[in-house]
Design a protein around this motif. Structure first.
Motif, short mmCIF file in Angstrom:
data_model
loop_
_atom_site.label_atom_id
_atom_site.label_comp_id
_atom_site.label_asym_id
_atom_site.label_seq_id
_atom_site.Cartn_x
_atom_site.Cartn_y
_atom_site.Cartn_z
N THR A 6 17.05 -7.44 38.87
CA THR A 6 17.13 -8.02 40.22
C THR A 6 18.35 -8.92 40.36
O THR A 6 18.67 -9.67 39.45
N ARG A 8 20.10 -11.46 43.64
CA ARG A 8 19.90 -12.01 44.97
C ARG A 8 21.26 -12.27 45.59
O ARG A 8 22.13 -12.82 44.93
N ASP A 89 14.58 -11.95 51.34
CA ASP A 89 13.93 -12.89 50.42
C ASP A 89 14.31 -14.30 50.87
O ASP A 89 15.26 -14.88 50.37
N ARG A 92 18.01 -15.18 51.74
CA ARG A 92 18.84 -14.33 50.89
C ARG A 92 18.30 -12.90 50.96
O ARG A 92 17.32 -12.62 51.65
N ALA A 94 17.20 -9.75 48.30
CA ALA A 94 16.97 -9.33 46.92
C ALA A 94 17.28 -7.84 46.80
O ALA A 94 16.96 -7.05 47.69
#
Length: 136
Positions: A6, A8, A89, A92, A94
């Motif tokens: 992941t 961001r 997210d 932001r 993700a």
């Protein structure tokens, strides 16, 4: 056990989706499918899904890697690291991809390790390019 990779991004959702498409293409992944999860859930569930954040699943495929994995085990298609999620997210965005090592861990097939390692390198490069500073 973590099964995702992941990053961001400090960018809006629509911009992130476009950048993810470009980053994956640069690493040899084509987008075969796109599922707008938010729109689908709203259409199917109506008000129950009103608070769903922007959420898209991109079905990415690197044909040579997929072919190598499927030659090792036809059932591994269930575990191919094809889905890349882009979702809002907070303020932001993700971007998440399945960790290709999951194929080896779940199947116990060491013959898949070289495919998982190459897929991992390519996904890591794509994700890293998303967080790299823009050359100005």
């Amino acid at each position: 056990m973590r099964y995702d990779r992941t990053v961001r991004l400090d960018t809006d959702f629509a911009t992130a989706v476009g950048r993810v498409r470009e980053a994956l293409a640069a690493q040899g992944f084509g987008i075969l499918t796109e599922i707008d999860v938010t729109a689908t859930l709203k259409a199917k569930l109506g008000r129950a899904a009103e608070d769903m954040e922007d959420y898209v699943i991109l079905g990415a495929c690197n044909p040579p890697l997929a072919h190598r994995a499927l030659d090792t085990d036809r059932t591994v298609g269930l575990l191919l690291p094809c889905n890349v999620v882009v979702r809002a997210d907070g303020d932001r965005t993700a971007v998440q991809a399945l960790d290709p090592d999951t194929m080896v861990t779940l199947t116990g097939l060491e013959a898949l390790r070289p495919v998982a390692e190459e897929a991992g390198r390519r996904l890591d490069a794509a994700l890293a390019s998303l967080t790299a500073p823009d050359p100005a």
